[in-house]
Design an enzyme around this catalytic site. Sequence first.
Site, short mmCIF file in Angstrom:
data_model
loop_
_atom_site.label_atom_id
_atom_site.label_comp_id
_atom_site.label_asym_id
_atom_site.label_seq_id
_atom_site.Cartn_x
_atom_site.Cartn_y
_atom_site.Cartn_z
N ASP A 128 0.81 -1.21 0.00
CA ASP A 128 0.00 0.00 0.00
C ASP A 128 0.85 1.27 0.00
O ASP A 128 0.38 2.34 0.38
CB ASP A 128 -0.95 0.01 1.20
CG ASP A 128 -0.22 -0.09 2.53
OD1 ASP A 128 1.01 -0.32 2.51
OD2 ASP A 128 -0.87 0.05 3.58
N HIS B 215 26.03 4.62 -16.74
CA HIS B 215 24.88 4.81 -15.86
C HIS B 215 25.02 3.94 -14.62
O HIS B 215 24.11 3.20 -14.25
CB HIS B 215 23.57 4.52 -16.60
CG HIS B 215 23.21 5.59 -17.58
ND1 HIS B 215 22.19 5.44 -18.51
CD2 HIS B 215 23.72 6.82 -17.80
CE1 HIS B 215 22.10 6.54 -19.24
NE2 HIS B 215 23.02 7.39 -18.83
N ASP C 208 27.50 12.45 -11.34
CA ASP C 208 26.55 12.97 -12.33
C ASP C 208 25.23 13.12 -11.59
O ASP C 208 24.55 12.13 -11.30
CB ASP C 208 26.43 11.98 -13.49
CG ASP C 208 25.56 12.48 -14.63
OD1 ASP C 208 24.70 13.35 -14.39
OD2 ASP C 208 25.73 11.99 -15.76
N ASP D 21 21.45 19.19 -14.64
CA ASP D 21 22.20 17.97 -14.97
C ASP D 21 23.68 18.34 -15.04
O ASP D 21 24.13 18.91 -16.04
CB ASP D 21 21.70 17.42 -16.31
CG ASP D 21 22.30 16.07 -16.66
OD1 ASP D 21 23.09 15.53 -15.86
OD2 ASP D 21 21.97 15.55 -17.75
N HIS E 271 29.36 8.10 -26.33
CA HIS E 271 28.05 8.75 -26.22
C HIS E 271 28.09 10.13 -26.88
O HIS E 271 29.14 10.64 -27.23
CB HIS E 271 27.61 8.86 -24.75
CG HIS E 271 28.53 9.64 -23.86
ND1 HIS E 271 28.57 11.02 -23.84
CD2 HIS E 271 29.45 9.24 -22.94
CE1 HIS E 271 29.46 11.43 -22.96
NE2 HIS E 271 30.02 10.37 -22.40
N HIS F 49 22.39 16.72 -24.82
CA HIS F 49 20.97 16.45 -25.05
C HIS F 49 20.19 17.67 -24.59
O HIS F 49 20.69 18.51 -23.83
CB HIS F 49 20.52 15.19 -24.29
CG HIS F 49 20.83 15.21 -22.81
ND1 HIS F 49 20.08 15.92 -21.89
CD2 HIS F 49 21.83 14.63 -22.09
CE1 HIS F 49 20.59 15.76 -20.68
NE2 HIS F 49 21.66 14.98 -20.77
N HIS G 101 16.27 14.41 -19.98
CA HIS G 101 16.46 14.22 -21.42
C HIS G 101 15.20 14.79 -22.07
O HIS G 101 14.24 14.07 -22.33
CB HIS G 101 16.66 12.75 -21.77
CG HIS G 101 17.97 12.20 -21.30
ND1 HIS G 101 18.24 10.86 -21.19
CD2 HIS G 101 19.11 12.83 -20.90
CE1 HIS G 101 19.47 10.68 -20.74
NE2 HIS G 101 20.02 11.86 -20.55
N GLU H 151 28.62 17.59 -22.50
CA GLU H 151 29.17 16.59 -21.58
C GLU H 151 30.10 15.57 -22.26
O GLU H 151 29.77 14.39 -22.36
CB GLU H 151 28.03 15.85 -20.88
CG GLU H 151 26.94 15.31 -21.79
CD GLU H 151 25.88 14.54 -21.02
OE1 GLU H 151 26.24 13.61 -20.26
OE2 GLU H 151 24.69 14.87 -21.17
N TYR I 100 36.58 7.17 -21.14
CA TYR I 100 36.39 6.01 -20.25
C TYR I 100 37.39 4.94 -20.69
O TYR I 100 37.27 4.40 -21.80
CB TYR I 100 34.95 5.50 -20.34
CG TYR I 100 33.95 6.64 -20.25
CD1 TYR I 100 33.50 7.09 -19.02
CD2 TYR I 100 33.50 7.29 -21.40
CE1 TYR I 100 32.61 8.16 -18.93
CE2 TYR I 100 32.62 8.35 -21.33
CZ TYR I 100 32.17 8.78 -20.09
OH TYR I 100 31.30 9.84 -20.01
N ARG J 295 34.04 12.45 -16.96
CA ARG J 295 33.02 13.18 -17.71
C ARG J 295 32.88 14.56 -17.08
O ARG J 295 32.92 14.70 -15.85
CB ARG J 295 31.68 12.44 -17.69
CG ARG J 295 30.60 13.10 -18.53
CD ARG J 295 29.43 12.17 -18.85
NE ARG J 295 28.68 11.69 -17.69
CZ ARG J 295 28.74 10.45 -17.23
NH1 ARG J 295 29.54 9.55 -17.79
NH2 ARG J 295 28.03 10.08 -16.17
N GLU K 53 30.29 17.83 -17.37
CA GLU K 53 28.99 18.20 -17.95
C GLU K 53 28.49 19.51 -17.36
O GLU K 53 28.45 19.69 -16.15
CB GLU K 53 27.96 17.10 -17.67
CG GLU K 53 26.57 17.40 -18.19
CD GLU K 53 25.59 16.28 -17.89
OE1 GLU K 53 24.54 16.23 -18.55
OE2 GLU K 53 25.89 15.46 -16.99
#
Length: 464
Positions: free
Chosen positions: A40, A247, A264, A275, A358, A362, A369, A412, A416, A433, A435
């Site tokens: 619930d 991710h 991130d 972001d 990547h 975006h 996104h 960004e 890697y 990274r 960004e």
Amino acid sequence: MDAHTSHALYTQRRAQLAAQLGPGGIAIVPTAPEQQRNRDSDFLFRHDSYFYYLTGFAEPNAWLVVTGEGESTLFCNPKDAEREVWDGIRLGPTAAPEALGVQAAWSVAELDQRLPKLLENRGVVWYPFATHKGLDARINGWLQPVRARVRYGALCPEQQRDLCGPLDEMRLIKDPHEQDTMRRAAQISARAHVRAMQRCAAMLRAGQDVREYHLDAELLHEFRQQGSQYPAYGSIVAAGANACVLHYRADAAPIRSGELVLIDAGCELDGYASDITRTFPANGRFTGPQRTLYDLVLASQEAAVAATKAGNRFTDPHEATVAVLAQGLLDVGLLDKNKVGSAQDVIANRSYFPFYMHRTGHWLGMDVHDCGSYVEPSEVGTVNERKDPLSGETIKDRPSRILRPGMVLTIEPGLYVRPAEGVPEAFWNIGIRIEDDAIVTETGCELISHGVPVNADEIEALMR
């Protein structure tokens, strides 16, 4: 934003949408459903972005209907003294017209009764395709009694059209209110990143056990302390080799001195996302190999920022990033020029892909996104040929979107480096990274997330 300004803003958006529906058009926009977590207990409710964009109304179980003539009808939960004791005060249909600027409001319990009447004698029904489970069937159910009355002279909509197209185009250009909200969201997120960076170094200096979730907790504290409602997405806190997982979600590994940490994370404020990604040395000091790759990624971001301006294409920042990274990968020895050739060859053959897989950015807005095509709608069908940067496939006659003032996007780039044959061991398990969030302007772009340092020397100074 005061109530009068809010009222006018959402009324203007609905009027703009109504003008695109055409005579006899009608649009149906539901908010998001509540989602059960277990037994619930429900997940914290978050409204549907299209619905909120047109109403500013954040209660669950609500629907908006807009006609081509500019009439707006809201269906919402009715006032209920018992439920309001448990769940909080409801606006209710009686107060909704004055509070939200709609022409009519009804209990959501009357939705199935009233929708067929609203659809009757309409030519086109618009709704967001493929966004709400069961919505197609629900609309077809409302159309059935309308069809049954056609023999008696009623008109039934002959077309169903996707509402995402016109709404996506509206949402792509952020108005001054949206830009201001996103600036504040980015400022809060920047403060959260600073807090996490400083806390990481302080805990290590004190000899404490530091885990990824410790830094996640610092982010959440600052988000809420500064008034944001919740994270815009699941925060990524990745230490060491975990930063090579784009991710990463585990969030429980130890953070060790000498490693890099990639965070991130961004908050959502009043329906708008931020972001930001920063990569920093856990102990506050970059090693030589870490600094080499960090400076390369930063140089590629600077090139992308320079390419982000009105009149350029959405793909231009990515191409600028790749040009810098391709040459840099050769210079530092991650790619062997005797095997892969020149920087131009690296780009043409996508030899950089094992280290950078990547896109460089975006759209950003109500969704992290955010909606909006990356293809320029005014040029669809124009003779054009380009390569998709990820798949390598040829895209014909669909040129990349032209950037315009008010568009908001992330910038960004990253690198890697996983252990592999031919890869210098000094660079193994380094994931970086960087960004930032950018508002496109006439002459360039405004970086709204630079409240947290990006220069390596400034990061080290911050963490001392």
